[in-house]
Design a protein around this motif. Structure first.
Motif, PDB file in Angstrom:
ATOM      1  N   TYR A 194       0.798  -1.221   0.000  1.00 43.90           N
ATOM      2  CA  TYR A 194       0.000   0.000   0.000  1.00 43.90           C
ATOM      3  C   TYR A 194       0.836   1.279   0.000  1.00 43.90           C
ATOM      4  N   HIS A 196     -10.060  10.208   6.579  1.00 43.85           N
ATOM      5  CA  HIS A 196      -9.553  10.581   5.254  1.00 43.85           C
ATOM      6  C   HIS A 196      -8.798  11.912   5.329  1.00 43.85           C
ATOM      7  N   SER A 205      -3.647   6.611   1.127  1.00 43.81           N
ATOM      8  CA  SER A 205      -4.859   5.794   1.057  1.00 43.81           C
ATOM      9  C   SER A 205      -5.269   5.324   2.446  1.00 43.81           C
ATOM     10  N   ALA A 225      -7.085   1.852   4.327  1.00 46.92           N
ATOM     11  CA  ALA A 225      -7.437   0.440   4.167  1.00 46.92           C
ATOM     12  C   ALA A 225      -8.080  -0.048   5.463  1.00 46.92           C
ATOM     13  N   HIS A 270     -20.329  -3.610   4.719  1.00 47.95           N
ATOM     14  CA  HIS A 270     -19.752  -3.711   3.373  1.00 47.95           C
ATOM     15  C   HIS A 270     -20.451  -2.749   2.417  1.00 47.95           C
ATOM     16  N   TYR A 303     -19.238   0.777   3.110  1.00 46.89           N
ATOM     17  CA  TYR A 303     -17.905   1.078   2.564  1.00 46.89           C
ATOM     18  C   TYR A 303     -17.915   1.184   1.045  1.00 46.89           C
ATOM     19  N   THR A 304     -18.591   0.268   0.370  1.00 45.03           N
ATOM     20  CA  THR A 304     -18.545   0.270  -1.095  1.00 45.03           C
ATOM     21  C   THR A 304     -19.499   1.287  -1.707  1.00 45.03           C
ATOM     22  N   ASN A 357     -17.372   4.704  -1.214  1.00 40.95           N
ATOM     23  CA  ASN A 357     -16.616   4.487  -2.450  1.00 40.95           C
ATOM     24  C   ASN A 357     -15.309   3.717  -2.252  1.00 40.95           C
ATOM     25  N   TYR A 358     -15.315   2.738  -1.364  1.00 39.29           N
ATOM     26  CA  TYR A 358     -14.154   1.875  -1.167  1.00 39.29           C
ATOM     27  C   TYR A 358     -14.210   0.731  -2.173  1.00 39.29           C
ATOM     28  N   ASP A 359     -13.054   0.249  -2.586  1.00 36.28           N
ATOM     29  CA  ASP A 359     -12.946  -0.914  -3.460  1.00 36.28           C
ATOM     30  C   ASP A 359     -12.615  -2.145  -2.634  1.00 36.28           C
ATOM     31  N   LYS A 360     -13.165  -3.287  -3.029  1.00 37.47           N
ATOM     32  CA  LYS A 360     -12.754  -4.562  -2.442  1.00 37.47           C
ATOM     33  C   LYS A 360     -11.489  -4.994  -3.174  1.00 37.47           C
TER      34      LYS A 360
END
Length: 142
Positions: free
Chosen positions: A69, A98, A108, A110, A121, A124-125, A129-132
């Protein structure tokens, strides 16, 4: 509303009822021991979101550097009091993380979220706007 870093034992104790909703396996003494050790050894920071003087959400995070990361912030804990959920507190607190990360030169954020926490979940997504990007694996040592 106010977000404040918690630094004293008394402040940690006041945050425990909310944190206990996420970390149900911890009793207060173990929680305090871990917070103090993580602050000393791992740069762990604990913040609370207050609304009308009451703690309604807490987050614990630590700045890290890894080859995967780079410079990032790992969110160890993020929880809103169960009777205060879906009121924007989690979003406000995570946006604070953030901002803290940007201000302090981290690129970033995590975190991991338990497999059974489907509402988390989606938060967050869909909302944040978090990515898995990976699975987290754990192995307990005897």
């Amino acid at each position: 509303m106010e977000i404040k870093e918690l630094k004293s034992k008394d402040e940690f104790v006041k945050a425990f009822p909310v944190m206990k909703q996420l970390r149900t396996h911890l009793d207060e003494e173990t929680y305090l021991d871990l917070v103090f050790e993580a602050r000393e050894k791992d740069h762990y920071r604990l913040f609370a979101l207050y609304d009308q003087g009451d703690i309604v959400a807490v987050t614990g995070f630590k700045p890290m550097i890894t080859l995967y990361y780079g410079r990032f912030v790992w969110v160890c804990d993020l929880v809103t009091d169960s009777v205060k959920r879906s009121m924007g507190y989690g979003e406000k607190l995570l946006n604070f993380v953030h901002d803290w990360a940007r201000t302090n030169g981290y690129s970033s954020i995590a975190l991991s979220s338990g497999l059974m926490r489907l509402n988390g979940h989606r938060f967050y997504t869909d909302k944040m706007n978090y990515d898995k990007v990976s699975f987290v694996f754990k192995h307990n040592l005897d």
